[in-house]
Design an enzyme around this catalytic site. Structure first.
Site, PDB file in Angstrom:
ATOM      1  N   ARG A  74       0.821  -1.221  -0.134  1.00 28.14           N
ATOM      2  CA  ARG A  74       0.223   0.137  -0.156  1.00 28.14           C
ATOM      3  C   ARG A  74       0.836   1.088   0.003  1.00 28.14           C
ATOM      4  NH1 ARG A  74      -2.852  -3.115   4.093  1.00 28.14           N
ATOM      5  NH2 ARG A  74      -2.114  -1.721   5.606  1.00 28.14           N
TER       6      ARG A  74
ATOM      7  N   LYS B 267     -12.107  15.418   4.883  1.00 26.88           N
ATOM      8  CA  LYS B 267     -13.109  14.645   4.267  1.00 26.88           C
ATOM      9  C   LYS B 267     -13.938  13.877   4.954  1.00 26.88           C
ATOM     10  CE  LYS B 267     -14.056  11.144   1.523  1.00 26.88           C
ATOM     11  NZ  LYS B 267     -14.051  10.039   0.627  1.00 26.88           N
TER      12      LYS B 267
ATOM     13  N   LYS C  52     -18.179  18.418  -2.030  1.00 22.17           N
ATOM     14  CA  LYS C  52     -17.855  17.110  -2.856  1.00 22.17           C
ATOM     15  C   LYS C  52     -19.216  16.355  -3.594  1.00 22.17           C
ATOM     16  CE  LYS C  52     -14.942  13.114  -3.681  1.00 22.17           C
ATOM     17  NZ  LYS C  52     -13.806  12.373  -3.246  1.00 22.17           N
TER      18      LYS C  52
ATOM     19  N   GLU D  42     -19.533  16.090   1.796  1.00 20.96           N
ATOM     20  CA  GLU D  42     -19.840  15.141   0.827  1.00 20.96           C
ATOM     21  C   GLU D  42     -21.167  14.251   0.949  1.00 20.96           C
ATOM     22  OE1 GLU D  42     -17.742  11.378  -1.722  1.00 20.96           O
ATOM     23  OE2 GLU D  42     -16.645  12.300  -0.030  1.00 20.96           O
TER      24      GLU D  42
END
EC number: 4.1.2.13
Length: 377
Positions: free
Chosen positions: A74, A164, A246, A204
């Protein structure tokens, strides 16, 4: 009598004072920094690279190319992304998973420092995922408010400057009143907490592509969700100049027979934004939501054919990374080619943000759909 009149006047004055205090706009210590950060992310020709997939989701991506889901793999993939030469010309911010925020390159340089050198603002995913919402028809709510203030403070210290939080709205399952309000209120509380910690909140409420609904139904739902969200953000004294949105584009459901081209998607999406989003908001950073790389870029380009009150740009994950991952295949010798693929997609969307995208340069792979029903991020 005079005393009674004086007391009455005093009560009115106190009441008026309380009323005025009740509507005073917040004045936080980070306000100027928030506005500056939001302006940097919402800068001309640039958008956001969303690379905040959970370890489980990242594992699915790696598995698709036959690579084991280990921390090192990753890390290697994320290093490929953040070290792409010249990425900052097209990317203004990158959303990171918590693990990524604290990771470094193979040479020991922190990812956040690599990003800052290219004028890419580091961001951080702060929600804790979705769980079923009781007494609804399969709808969900988003976890993560507990301890969010402390986590945001730590993320700020680590170098993050925006955050976010993703909630989802399902049209086939409603949306019910309780789900819509829970989504909106959760986003508003998160936004207020993030701003108080110095992080620009990306708001979002993703309206999922799942379903057979037409574009008019999508417009109706999006208008309702954004109305609720801005209502609760105002109640929570969120500073609109220091947030980014978003949203999903306004499109027909994935299973709808009546498809919509870029011109219609742009028309409906901009209609929704103009009806619901104050011009004080600096940037609209669209999610791709399973659209193909080509489709998401064409739709963004169509929305930028005329001036808008906000910076209209992108915050894409799969629509920037799909070809990159397939090119890399987990092999060190493919890193340069994979980075070139990332830069190609980033430049295409940079051009689309400015309304000058040329689709004739695209290959067949860019048109491959990425929609997954019931997709878990």
């Amino acid at each position: 009598m005079a005393l009674m009149m004086k007391s009455s006047a005093s009560l009115k004055a106190v009441s008026a004072g309380r009323s005025r205090r009740a509507v005073v706009v917040r004045a936080g210590k980070y306000d100027e920094e928030l506005i500056k950060t939001a302006g940097t992310v919402a800068s001309k020709g640039r958008g956001i690279l969303a690379m905040d997939e959970s370890n489980a989701t990242c594992g699915k991506r790696l598995d698709s190319i036959g690579v084991e889901n280990t921390e090192e793999n990753r890390r290697a993939y994320r290093e490929l992304l953040v070290t792409a030469p010249g990425l900052g010309q097209y990317i203004s911010g990158a959303i990171l998973f918590e693990e990524t925020l604290y990771q470094s390159t193979a040479s020991g340089k922190k990812f956040v420092d690599v990003m800052k050198e290219q004028n890419i603002v580091p961001g951080i995913k702060v929600d804790k995922g979705l769980v079923p919402l009781s007494n609804t028809n399969g709808e969900s709510w988003c976890m993560g408010l507990d301890g969010l203030d402390k986590r945001c403070a730590e993320y700020y210290k680590a170098g993050a400057r925006f955050a976010k939080w993703r909630s989802v709205v399902s049209i086939p399952h409603g949306p019910s009143i309780i789900a819509a309000r829970d989504c909106a209120y959760g986003l508003a509380r998160y936004a207020a907490i993030a701003q108080n910690a110095g992080l620009v909140p990306i708001v979002e409420p993703e309206v999922l592509l799942d379903g057979e609904h037409d574009i008019d139904r999508c417009l109706e739902v999006q208008e309702a969700i954004w109305a609720e969200t801005f209502k609760y953000m105002a109640d929570n004294k969120v500073m609109f100049e220091g947030i980014l949105l978003k949203p999903a584009m306004v499109t027909p459901g994935a299973d709808c027979k009546n498809k919509a081209g870029p011109a219609k998607v742009a028309e409906y999406t901009l209609k929704m934004l103009r009806r619901r989003v104050p011009p004080a908001v600096p940037g609209i950073m669209f999610l791709s939501g399973g659209q193909s790389e080509l489709e998401s870029t064409l739709n963004l380009n169509a929305m930028n054919q005329s001036p808008n009150p906000w910076h209209v740009s992108f915050s894409y994950a799969r629509a920037l990374q799909n070809t990159v991952l397939k090119t890399w295949q987990g092999k060190p010798e493919n890193v340069q080619a994979a980075q070139a693929a990332l830069l190609k997609r980033a430049k295409a969307n940079s051009d689309a943000q400015q309304g000058k995208y040329d689709a004739t340069t695209e290959g067949k792979e860019a048109a491959q759909g990425m929609y997954e029903k019931g997709y878990v991020y």
